[in-house]
Design a protein around this motif. Structure first.
Motif, PDB file in Angstrom:
ATOM      1  N   VAL A   1      51.010  46.102  33.324  1.00  0.00           N
ATOM      2  CA  VAL A   1      50.016  45.864  34.365  1.00  0.00           C
ATOM      3  C   VAL A   1      48.767  46.649  33.985  1.00  0.00           C
ATOM      4  O   VAL A   1      48.862  47.805  33.603  1.00  0.00           O
ATOM      5  N   ALA A   2      47.614  46.001  34.070  1.00  0.00           N
ATOM      6  CA  ALA A   2      46.364  46.716  33.790  1.00  0.00           C
ATOM      7  C   ALA A   2      46.097  47.700  34.917  1.00  0.00           C
ATOM      8  O   ALA A   2      46.326  47.396  36.092  1.00  0.00           O
ATOM      9  N   THR A   3      45.632  48.881  34.552  1.00  0.00           N
ATOM     10  CA  THR A   3      45.332  49.891  35.571  1.00  0.00           C
ATOM     11  C   THR A   3      44.145  50.726  35.106  1.00  0.00           C
ATOM     12  O   THR A   3      43.868  50.795  33.905  1.00  0.00           O
TER      13      THR A   3
ATOM     14  N   ILE B   1      39.154  39.667  26.875  1.00  0.00           N
ATOM     15  CA  ILE B   1      39.462  40.749  27.815  1.00  0.00           C
ATOM     16  C   ILE B   1      38.267  40.999  28.710  1.00  0.00           C
ATOM     17  O   ILE B   1      37.125  40.790  28.322  1.00  0.00           O
TER      18      ILE B   1
ATOM     19  N   TYR C   1      38.916  50.025  33.067  1.00  0.00           N
ATOM     20  CA  TYR C   1      39.946  49.059  33.455  1.00  0.00           C
ATOM     21  C   TYR C   1      39.782  47.863  32.528  1.00  0.00           C
ATOM     22  O   TYR C   1      38.723  47.217  32.520  1.00  0.00           O
TER      23      TYR C   1
ATOM     24  N   ASN D   1      41.488  44.280  31.095  1.00  0.00           N
ATOM     25  CA  ASN D   1      42.519  43.296  31.420  1.00  0.00           C
ATOM     26  C   ASN D   1      42.368  42.045  30.564  1.00  0.00           C
ATOM     27  O   ASN D   1      41.319  41.397  30.558  1.00  0.00           O
TER      28      ASN D   1
ATOM     29  N   LYS E   1      45.983  45.434  28.055  1.00  0.00           N
ATOM     30  CA  LYS E   1      45.783  45.951  29.403  1.00  0.00           C
ATOM     31  C   LYS E   1      45.683  47.466  29.336  1.00  0.00           C
ATOM     32  O   LYS E   1      46.519  48.115  28.712  1.00  0.00           O
ATOM     33  N   SER E   2      44.672  48.008  29.981  1.00  0.00           N
ATOM     34  CA  SER E   2      44.545  49.467  29.968  1.00  0.00           C
ATOM     35  C   SER E   2      45.713  50.088  30.731  1.00  0.00           C
ATOM     36  O   SER E   2      46.010  49.702  31.860  1.00  0.00           O
ATOM     37  N   ASP E   3      46.378  51.033  30.085  1.00  0.00           N
ATOM     38  CA  ASP E   3      47.446  51.792  30.714  1.00  0.00           C
ATOM     39  C   ASP E   3      47.614  53.100  29.944  1.00  0.00           C
ATOM     40  O   ASP E   3      46.793  53.410  29.072  1.00  0.00           O
TER      41      ASP E   3
ATOM     42  N   ASN F   1      45.405  49.578  40.241  1.00  0.00           N
ATOM     43  CA  ASN F   1      45.748  48.393  39.457  1.00  0.00           C
ATOM     44  C   ASN F   1      44.821  47.208  39.707  1.00  0.00           C
ATOM     45  O   ASN F   1      45.061  46.129  39.177  1.00  0.00           O
ATOM     46  N   SER F   2      43.798  47.413  40.522  1.00  0.00           N
ATOM     47  CA  SER F   2      42.840  46.333  40.735  1.00  0.00           C
ATOM     48  C   SER F   2      41.486  46.748  40.169  1.00  0.00           C
ATOM     49  O   SER F   2      41.101  47.919  40.289  1.00  0.00           O
ATOM     50  N   PRO F   3      40.772  45.788  39.552  1.00  0.00           N
ATOM     51  CA  PRO F   3      39.454  46.155  39.016  1.00  0.00           C
ATOM     52  C   PRO F   3      38.518  46.688  40.097  1.00  0.00           C
ATOM     53  O   PRO F   3      37.584  47.440  39.793  1.00  0.00           O
TER      54      PRO F   3
END
Lengths: 720, 720
Positions: A22-24, A78, A125, A127, A132-134, A171-173
């Motif tokens: 999950v992107a975060t 992305i 962030y 995505n 995905k950034s994590d 987790n949301s932009p």
């Protein structure tokens, strides 16, 4: 068999769920926490006067570089969101301007995003389909990548320290870290009473949030006096917190105060020609899942557990705070207990790691944590506990460098005996107490905690494959431990004495060192018995008046099998607060005090906090020593269940684990167990003969039994 | 006699003026500088892409406490302005809320103001009749003042580190540090020419500021291409900096760009239906007093001095920047030269200390300054120079702790020989050069600078009465210095060789170490002559192509009495740039290059900076080695004037001192001197017999003469 297949399938599904990335939003580890802690800890007011902490507040790195090596089977678009001014490099080439959509071709690529922000924590962030950034992204605060006169970039493979990015649940932009705020929900008072020139509102129980005036009109000033007790709210001259609201017709009709406060009562005095329809509040909270639970045949104990859980709920917020009325600061000693309670109630791991990061701050270390020597040691100890309960090895990797630098600070402050004395600026706290405790020279309590901290360092060094330091810490620990008894054990008192000054042992015996020696298992059986009878159970020994040290004393007694005695202590001590009308547990409670004394502390009539995290320890005691559940390898891969009724007829409850919970029902005739994960061993004693349909009970002799507990299966043992 | 009285009176008046305290905004020392440096250094763009530094950027302390003990003969009202959330304590008691006017009774009192701010530097401004915030106030980032359970405050006299507050010229309550911005003034282009699809504007000389469009209307996009040369501005694909401005009718008619840029030429291309009346700019500058001056019979040299001064004026801004077009960063090696030039032109001390603070940043030290080893050493050296020129001992007190921690970083990075090699992440720079310079192992240049830095540390330790460290640094310096010749002197080359790798001397001879050995006076007369003839004056030796190292080479030649040779070098090297149309001096100039080569650097056609601080060194050379003026004790309390015509017929000029200037006119027949402060000694040689009406000329033999110069008196010496 079918059931087993189902479980295996469920396990696969869970693993897939966990595996799906999950992107975060990501940032330099600890930086969001440090930024947030600055906000939170600089909210304290003392009757309207700003009251900030007295230790160093650090700040985030204003310029950081995020990077990720990716391998794409096919091209990928992305999207990028950034907090701050930034640039993007793909394979060492700048993209023009401030791109928000980037096409990454198939193949191997290096993505670098460099961000500057002075006001907010630099964060990104990213995505895409697979990118995905994590926390697998790397980050550094100095990339050291210079360009020579020919335009060639320097080799960055050496000299630059990259660490894994920090993240939480952004987790949301559209929810960058800087927007973080706890949620609120409206609540109303349960009663209102005219008192003198004003109106007293009662919210029914201790609460926390923002007072709101509805249908406000007119012109003048509203005085708001907050109280954890009606006495405090009505004491316009001495209540600890207050606010005022200027009112004129230009204001909107509904006004919410901007500062959050703790209270059960609010006393409102109006000044001028003004009115409002009603007063309410926005209750502010950290969403918590109360996975832990406890019920038994004793309703007083049940009430104590519930009020403890509510106390801890209120103090578990952006961080584990000491109390909600006064300091609202992050105190390491207080937080240490909250963590342990949390493992038996909410199991909120992010709140633990946030607090650990915030307490540590940044290098250089210029003082003990909160300036308190013991609080530094609790900080070390908390990290290994965290690993034991959660199995979160990634966090150990992230925090280990800061543990080393913190320990270096300690090591440079040892005396000729390798012990730590309070140096100028150090606060040797131990506990609030009415008797004059000597804190001079080598205090035995501090050496014990120092010794334990060195053990923790060695364990973490081992986890990080840092063999050189593992040996160093082990040697230091052994050296110090070998000195403890000669330095501090008194054969006359049959107990540890308080301290040694210039090589001369004091004669003062306090409970603290002796309690921790039991908890740390540092004693042989003779000394254990000496301490148990001479200090812990001796009514003539110095008595503890804070729930803070009650926590450890009762834990030590439980560890020595005194569950029955402890349960009576819980009934009388915490029950005593309930009888006085407590809806949350207090910072301090001395059963001998009465009336106004009960509310006073720090030389102020309402100085005492009536909702204090360290007051909630029954959660921990009942979960760990009655339900008897604890991990035996990190993250509950294996664990023990050793129930003790302590005089109860029956009890049941759940204890959270990283991905589920363990359930126990226990009485002399019926035992039920179920666990979502790990492999447990149930240890129990029974004078009757136990039997279980789907479990192998092993008779260990002397009425002791053992049974293995597999995840996902329900076991029922009947004793006849 | 009357004149003497007048001077004494003037001196008293000046002292009174200095003694009269002025309230000013104060902050933690270095914090404003670090905050400002973050802003300035994160302004770089590369064709519209953000291009931040690659070293660690620090931040200010977000929570600090200011304090002052006062003794009042009578009560006094003070007013208070604060940047941030704050509280005030008088004699350890909180005042309620956020007071802005405070009545202080007569007698002894302690004033404490504690401030929190995450976005701006916490700062205060206090103004009363006698109580005024200034650098005599103390400040700390952790007051360690805890309160025990009885309400008693801890003893803060120990353990807390207080330092004197930082300040500059924020002397009005309405100009807090966060509002700081350089002033601007409007300027217009001197010509405009239609070129291709656009218009080329020429401002007549290199300049810096914000482009402004007047009378803008229509809709579309304006492309702005900046150029230090017409070629660059017209190269829409390769110019180093550019901007674009979207235009629609909703915009105000006059629009100023928000980013400042360096340029002489601007090429404008319009896209869409739009027009404007005229283009101008807001020139942005640091107000500077040009106290230094130089004139002589050679107009080329005069022009070189003027263009040098203008170059330095443009690069002397919030800080001493490297150049104004590209990096606009604070580079320690570049700044070091700017400081020296500044002592002979503007004597702007705050710009020096701002730059020194900004370069140092905060603890922990995680890399060399700008990541460059030599730049760390220049930083140390700059501090002692600063003290020598200004006599500002207060600054030494303030910066000394940061010098020690910076030196500690160096000391932990020595090899087994006690020398510093480039470790991973270290950039060993020395100079840009076309030949392949070895930077491996023990580089002789770095050890020389390290040795000099240890000397500086010993001197500053002595100033601070830190006898333990004074001895330590002295011992380290002696130890290192004793090894330099065995390690690096080649009896074959009769010069220092470049480096030694694993104990093996290289055979490469470069000018750098040899130049600095002369400047540091580390050589006996034989070796000096060897270097002079074999390296410095040898046309077959490796040649320097940057004005950066020309600075030191020419300084070394001057120190060896080669003023005539150097003047010819200045004429040809700097004169060469002027002949090519330079209006400011360049980052690099190789007389053998032609056309496009002259503008290219870093692999980019317009990569070269055409206004680079290190290009302005003639200011320093002419002031120090021709007018021959330099302090002999700190702050020009005593000083020397040793004029050298170097082939000129006459010269005259002024050199600034902390509170005035020294004037010299010098020819073979007439000498004039005048000084505002200090006691000077004029050394000169003359084949004719000199005489002076009011000075005692001492004949030292061999046509050498000396004369003492008292402040405030004009001396005329005639030689017949």
């Amino acid at each position: 068999m079918k059931r087993t297949i189902l479980l295996v399938l469920m396990s696969i599904v869970m693993q897939l769920t966990f595996a799906q990335k999950v992107a975060t939003w990501i940032y330099y580890p600890g930086d969001f926490e440090i930024w947030l802690a600055n906000q939170v800890q600089n909210r304290r007011t003392d009757r309207g006067t700003f009251f900030p902490p007295f230790w160093k507040m650090d700040s985030f790195y204003v310029l950081v570089e995020f990077s990720k090596k990716v391998t794409l089977a096919k091209p990928e678009d992305i999207s990028l969101r950034v907090e701050g001014k930034y640039n993007v490099k793909i394979d060492d080439k700048f993209l023009p301007g401030f791109p928000t959509k980037i096409a990454i071709p198939a193949g191997h690529h290096l993505i670098q995003v460099k961000v500057y922000d002075q006001a907010n924590v630099p964060a990104i962030y990213v995505n895409g389909t697979t990118i995905k950034s994590d926390s697998s992204w790397l980050v550094t605060y100095e990339d050291k990548e210079w360009i020579d006169a020919s335009g060639r970039a320097s080799d960055t493979s050496t000299g630059t320290v990259y660490v894994n990015a920090g993240s939480w649940n952004f987790n949301s932009p559209d929810t960058p870290p800087s927007h973080f705020k706890l949620p609120t929900t409206p609540e109303s008072p349960v009663s209102m009473t005219k008192k003198d020139k004003g109106m007293l509102y009662d919210f029914g129980k201790e609460t926390f949030g923002y007072v709101k005036f509805n249908g406000l009109r007119g012109k003048g000033l509203i005085h708001i006096y907050y109280g954890e007790s009606p006495e405090e709210a009505l004491s316009t001259h001495y209540c600890e917190t207050l606010d005022s609201l200027p009112v004129d017709n230009r204001l909107p009709k509904n006004v919410t105060m901007t500062d959050s406060k703790a209270f059960r009562y609010i006393y409102i005095v109006k000044d001028g020609q003004l009115s409002y329809h009603s007063l309410s509040m926005n209750y502010e909270y950290l969403p918590l899942q109360q996975t832990g639970s406890f019920k038994c045949n004793d309703t007083l104990i049940n009430k104590i557990w519930d009020v403890s859980a509510y106390t801890l709920r209120l103090t578990t917020r952006e961080f584990f705070l000491d109390g909600i009325k006064r300091d609202r600061w992050i105190w390491s000693g207080d937080a240490y207990q909250s963590y342990l309670m949390n493992y038996y109630s909410f199991f909120n791991s992010p709140a633990v790691t946030r607090t650990i990061y915030a307490l540590r701050g940044k290098n250089p270390v210029t003082s003990h944590i909160n300036t308190i020597m013991d609080y530094t040691f609790y900080w070390f100890m908390s990290i290994y506990d965290y690993y034991q309960y959660t199995g979160d090895k990634f966090f150990i990797k992230q925090i280990y460098p800061r543990m080393k630098s913190m320990m270096n600070f300690c090591l440079t402050r040892r005396d000729a005996n390798g012990m730590m004395e309070g140096l100028p600026g150090d606060w040797v706290f131990i506990d609030w107490s009415d008797f004059k405790m000597s804190k001079a020279g080598e205090v035995s309590f501090e050496q014990l905690l120092f010794c334990r901290s060195l053990e923790v360092m060695a364990s973490c060094a081992k986890l990080e494959n840092d063999t050189i330091h593992e040996k160093e810490y082990n040697d230091l620990e052994k050296g110090l431990r070998s000195k403890l008894f000669t330095a501090f054990w008194s054969n006359k008192a049959n107990a540890f004495i308080q301290n040694r000054v210039n090589g001369i042992k004091s004669t003062q015996v306090t409970p603290y060192t002796n309690i921790f020696a039991v908890l740390f298992n540092y004693l042989d059986s003779t000394k254990t018995e000496d301490i148990k009878s001479g200090v812990l159970l001796n009514p003539n020994a110095l008595q503890i008046t804070t729930p803070y040290m009650q926590f450890y004393k009762l834990a030590a007694l439980c560890a020595l099998g005194e569950q029955k005695h402890v349960l009576n202590d819980i009934r009388s001590y915490w029950g005593g607060m309930l009888r006085l009308g407590a809806t949350t547990f207090w910072e301090q409670y001395n059963p001998n005090e009465k009336g106004a004394q009960l509310l006073a502390m720090y030389g102020r009539p309402f100085g005492k906090s009536l909702c204090h995290a360290w007051g909630a320890s029954p959660i921990y005691l009942l979960g760990k020593y009655y339900l008897g559940i604890r991990p035996t390898t990190p993250g509950y891969k294996t664990y023990a269940i050793e129930p003790h009724l302590g005089g109860l007829q029956w009890m049941e409850g759940t204890v959270p684990t990283p991905h589920g919970k363990i359930y126990v029902y226990y009485s002399h005739t019926l035992i039920k167990v179920r666990s979502d994960e790990g492999t447990g061993v149930l240890h129990f004693s029974s004078l009757l003969k136990p039997s279980c349909e789907n479990g192998d009970i092993i008779n260990k002799g002397h009425h002791q039994y053992e049974m293995q507990v597999q995840a996902g299966r329900s076991y029922t043992i009947t004793c006849k």
